[in-house]
Design a protein around this motif. Structure first.
Motif, short mmCIF file in Angstrom:
data_model
loop_
_atom_site.label_atom_id
_atom_site.label_comp_id
_atom_site.label_asym_id
_atom_site.label_seq_id
_atom_site.Cartn_x
_atom_site.Cartn_y
_atom_site.Cartn_z
N ILE A 103 49.47 43.75 13.63
CA ILE A 103 49.47 43.62 12.16
C ILE A 103 48.04 43.41 11.68
N PRO A 104 47.52 44.40 10.93
CA PRO A 104 46.17 44.21 10.40
C PRO A 104 46.21 43.46 9.06
N TYR A 105 45.40 42.43 8.96
CA TYR A 105 45.23 41.72 7.68
C TYR A 105 43.81 42.03 7.22
N ILE A 106 43.70 42.74 6.10
CA ILE A 106 42.36 43.20 5.70
C ILE A 106 41.83 42.35 4.54
N PHE A 107 40.72 41.68 4.79
CA PHE A 107 40.10 40.82 3.79
C PHE A 107 38.81 41.47 3.31
N THR A 108 38.74 41.73 2.02
CA THR A 108 37.53 42.39 1.50
C THR A 108 36.84 41.49 0.47
N TYR A 109 35.56 41.74 0.31
CA TYR A 109 34.80 41.01 -0.72
C TYR A 109 33.86 41.98 -1.41
N ASP A 110 33.41 41.53 -2.58
CA ASP A 110 32.53 42.36 -3.39
C ASP A 110 31.08 41.92 -3.17
N GLU A 111 30.25 42.87 -2.76
CA GLU A 111 28.88 42.52 -2.43
C GLU A 111 27.97 42.48 -3.66
N HIS A 112 28.56 42.68 -4.79
CA HIS A 112 27.81 42.65 -6.04
C HIS A 112 27.01 41.34 -6.14
N ASN A 113 27.68 40.26 -5.79
CA ASN A 113 27.01 38.96 -5.70
C ASN A 113 26.61 38.77 -4.23
N PRO A 114 25.32 38.45 -3.94
CA PRO A 114 24.91 38.30 -2.53
C PRO A 114 25.65 37.18 -1.79
N LEU A 115 26.39 36.36 -2.56
CA LEU A 115 27.17 35.29 -1.91
C LEU A 115 28.66 35.64 -1.90
N GLY A 116 28.95 36.91 -2.18
CA GLY A 116 30.33 37.35 -2.40
C GLY A 116 31.32 37.05 -1.28
N TYR A 117 30.83 36.84 -0.08
CA TYR A 117 31.73 36.60 1.06
C TYR A 117 32.23 35.16 1.13
N ALA B 276 35.06 42.94 12.66
CA ALA B 276 34.19 43.35 11.56
C ALA B 276 33.11 44.27 12.10
N LYS B 277 32.31 44.77 11.18
CA LYS B 277 31.15 45.56 11.60
C LYS B 277 29.91 44.94 10.97
N GLY B 278 28.79 45.15 11.63
CA GLY B 278 27.50 44.71 11.07
C GLY B 278 27.45 43.22 10.82
N LYS B 279 26.84 42.88 9.70
CA LYS B 279 26.61 41.45 9.43
C LYS B 279 27.89 40.66 9.19
N ASP B 280 28.99 41.34 8.88
CA ASP B 280 30.25 40.62 8.64
C ASP B 280 30.78 39.95 9.90
N ILE B 281 30.22 40.34 11.03
CA ILE B 281 30.64 39.71 12.28
C ILE B 281 30.35 38.20 12.24
N TYR B 282 29.32 37.82 11.47
CA TYR B 282 28.98 36.39 11.40
C TYR B 282 30.08 35.58 10.72
N LEU B 283 30.72 36.19 9.74
CA LEU B 283 31.85 35.51 9.08
C LEU B 283 33.02 35.41 10.04
N LEU C 228 33.84 45.56 0.26
CA LEU C 228 34.61 46.70 -0.27
C LEU C 228 33.91 48.01 0.03
N LYS C 229 32.56 47.94 -0.11
CA LYS C 229 31.73 49.12 0.06
C LYS C 229 31.89 49.74 1.46
N ASN C 230 32.04 48.89 2.45
CA ASN C 230 32.07 49.40 3.84
C ASN C 230 33.47 49.48 4.44
N LYS C 231 34.46 49.30 3.58
CA LYS C 231 35.84 49.20 4.08
C LYS C 231 36.24 50.40 4.96
N GLU C 232 35.83 51.58 4.51
CA GLU C 232 36.32 52.75 5.27
C GLU C 232 35.75 52.80 6.69
N ASN C 233 34.65 52.09 6.94
CA ASN C 233 34.11 52.07 8.31
C ASN C 233 35.08 51.42 9.30
N LEU C 234 36.07 50.71 8.76
CA LEU C 234 37.03 50.04 9.65
C LEU C 234 38.28 50.88 9.88
#
Ligand code: AGP
Length: 564
Positions: A515-529, A445-452, A496-502
């Motif tokens: 094999i890449p497995y790409i999991f995305t979430y919507d940041e619209h809700n701050p708990l979206g992940y 991941a990049k940025g804060k998603d590394i925590y997940l 979803l917003k940052n997907k292209e950074n990957l």
């Protein structure tokens, strides 16, 4: 890192109670277990490698009312019967169970060997029981011997001790928790409140205190002075009478995540205690402390405190000298509230404001912090923490953003999304099926998603034994890519917003037939992940099951890590 239970009953046999207590403490370690009871002028011991159920199957019968029990997570010495507790002294006078680690045991052992003592195990505990016998044979008094022992031992220790000639249980405590409980049936000692189910009242034994219990009274001493301590009523939650034992607690607990959200909303909808709100409001500096999954929750949850200075520290790496801000609120996260690394930090900073967040109402953490918050996730049994992670993150979110219509609505929305993910597991199941024979995986991941990623990766290795690493996506090309080969599974997590950074990392993987497995979430809700982390919990669960691993009690682990 072990569980200890000790009891003296007025009119009933102690063995069934010891077994029940040990079952409740099995989460503290399940390498081996054992019990010892007093019979007239004799100590009777039985040990077993593995689980309490096995001990139960082969256990002797006895009507003795005095006994001690232990469940072990091996620290010193292999997991074998000799190293299992209880340990008995050379002349058979004392028998004891121990939780903790003795740092100077080699010195003690050498000294005792020179005195003619023999050793049958590789444990530090066997040194304690023989040293106690040695002191006793010199002075003829058990309490003075315990005081001597306390002065000599360096390390952490809770000891419950039988003496062959008495219907008493002696104890000594330093650094790891010990509680004394009173019930209408007798007196009890335990490293854990859960095992004191019968007790109506309790008190905490503090460091360097020692003493004894008999069937209806207790005495506590410190440095040879008797001290009076009063008992407190135990607050008990109503039992859920419809409990069915699930095939897998981990699966059950993942499915309980929506219910945890409900419980948090119900419990906190009228706001947090005003004192907690005030202490958070006035603190400019917040220091979060936790271990494992709780640390990962702190990393993610602390991001919500945007206008504070925030530090998140692994409990085992805490160093008071490196703390720059003297004036800070310490926030401790611990599902069990018994993790020794965490409690040791608390001890060092107890003169500051401290807030404990735990899932266990009577845990050491919540009893010792100035302010306490319950996670309300209900008991988490599986060693792999799942629903507690979600509860921890949600509580940090609510503490940071306040309880209002908007934040509660975000919880409700995310609850609905999680329910949907739990209902539609087909995709997760098919990924599990396709990687079930793999031995390696990466989470990127990049940025804060590394925590997940950190949490997803820990969960995977913990229950499936698949080696997994969590990496910043941009670092793949700087070394870890060397391991890539055909069909190597790589999980990408991104909003979803940052997907292209990957994109470039994904290209690098496909170019090497990974094999890449790409999991995305919507940041619209701050708990979206959170629905994504639920997916990763499920993935680990299904893989562990497919790989026929012990899902709820993975090898070498324990639910609560009570050694440092
Ligand atoms: C989680 O799946 C692990 N078993 C482990 O990392 C755990 O989170 C850690 O030991 C901390 O436990 P605590 O939350 O009870 O303090």
């Amino acid at each position: 890192m072990c569980g200890i239970i000790a009891s003296i009953f007025k009119n009933q046999a102690v063995l069934p109670f010891l077994l029940e207590g040990l079952k409740k403490e099995e989460y503290r370690g399940y390498d081996s277990c054992g019990v010892a009871i007093i019979e007239p002028h004799k100590i009777h011991i039985q040990k077993e490698i593995g689980r309490i159920e096995k001990l139960k199957e082969h256990l002797f019968t006895s009507s003795s009312k005095v006994g001690i029990g232990h469940t072990r997570w091996a620290t010193h010495g292999k997991n074998n019967l000799n190293n299992a507790h209880p340990h008995i002294s050379n002349k058979g006078l004392f028998c004891l169970v121990h939780n903790g680690t003795i740092y100077n045991y080699q010195e003690i052992k050498e000294d005792l060997l020179n005195k003619g003592y023999l050793f049958y195990s590789q444990t530090d505990t066997e040194c304690i029981v023989n040293l106690l016998e040695h002191f006793y044979l010199q002075c003829g008094d058990i309490l003075s011997s315990l005081n001597e022992l306390d002065k000599t031992l360096k390390g952490t220790y809770v000891l419950c001790i039988l003496f062959k000639e008495e219907n008493r249980i002696y104890f000594l405590k330093k650094s790891t928790p010990l509680m004394l409980g009173k019930s209408k049936n007798g007196l009890h000692l335990s490293s854990d409140m859960r095992a004191l189910e019968l007790a109506t009242d309790y008190l905490d034994i503090e460091d360097n205190e020692y003493g004894f219990i008999d069937e209806n009274h207790y005495e506590i001493y410190k440095a040879q002075k008797r001290i009076e301590k009063k008992l407190y009523k135990i607050q008990k939650e109503k039992e859920d009478t419809n409990q069915v034992i699930p095939s897998f607690y981990m699966e059950k607990e993942i499915h309980e995540i929506p219910m945890v959200i409900d419980r948090i909303i119900k419990h906190y909808q009228n706001d947090f205690d005003i004192k907690i709100k005030e202490v958070i409001k006035k603190a400019n500096n917040l220091i979060f402390v936790g271990s494992g999954t709780s640390y990962h929750a702190a990393l993610r949850g602390s991001l919500y405190f945007e206008n504070k200075n925030v530090q998140v520290i692994l409990a085992s790496e805490f160093d008071l000298n490196s703390i720059k801000n003297d004036n800070a609120l310490y926030i401790f996260l611990s599902q069990s509230g018994e993790t020794l690394d965490v409690l040791k930090v608390l001890e060092k900073v107890s003169h500051y404001d401290t807030l404990g967040i735990s899932n266990v109402a009577n845990s050491s953490l919540l009893r010792k912090c100035k302010y306490a918050l319950e996670m309300k996730a209900k008991e988490e049994v599986a060693v792999a923490s799942t629903k507690a992670y979600v509860a921890e993150v949600l509580l940090l979110y609510l503490l940071a953003k306040g309880i209002n219509q908007n934040t509660l609505q975000n919880l409700k929305d995310i609850q609905q999304e999680i329910k949907d993910h739990l209902l539609h597991q087909e995709k997760i199941l098919s990924i599990a099926e396709s990687i079930k024979n793999k031995e390696n995986a990466y989470f990127l991941a990049k940025g804060k998603d590394i925590y997940l990623c950190k949490e997803a990766s820990l969960k995977l290795k913990e229950v499936t034994y698949i080696h997994s690493e969590c990496l910043f996506a941009g670092e793949l090309k700087h070394g870890p890519i060397a391991l890539l080969e055909k069909d190597f599974p790589i999980f990408f997590i991104t909003s979803l917003k940052n997907k292209e950074n990957l994109n470039s990392a994904i290209e690098e993987v496909t170019a090497r037939e990974g094999i890449p497995y790409i999991f995305t979430y919507d940041e619209h809700n701050p708990l979206g992940y959170l629905p994504l982390i639920t997916d990763f919990f499920l993935l680990s669960f299904h893989l562990a099951k497919m790989r026929k691993k012990d899902v709820d009690k993975p090898r070498n682990l324990a639910k609560s890590v009570t050694v440092d």
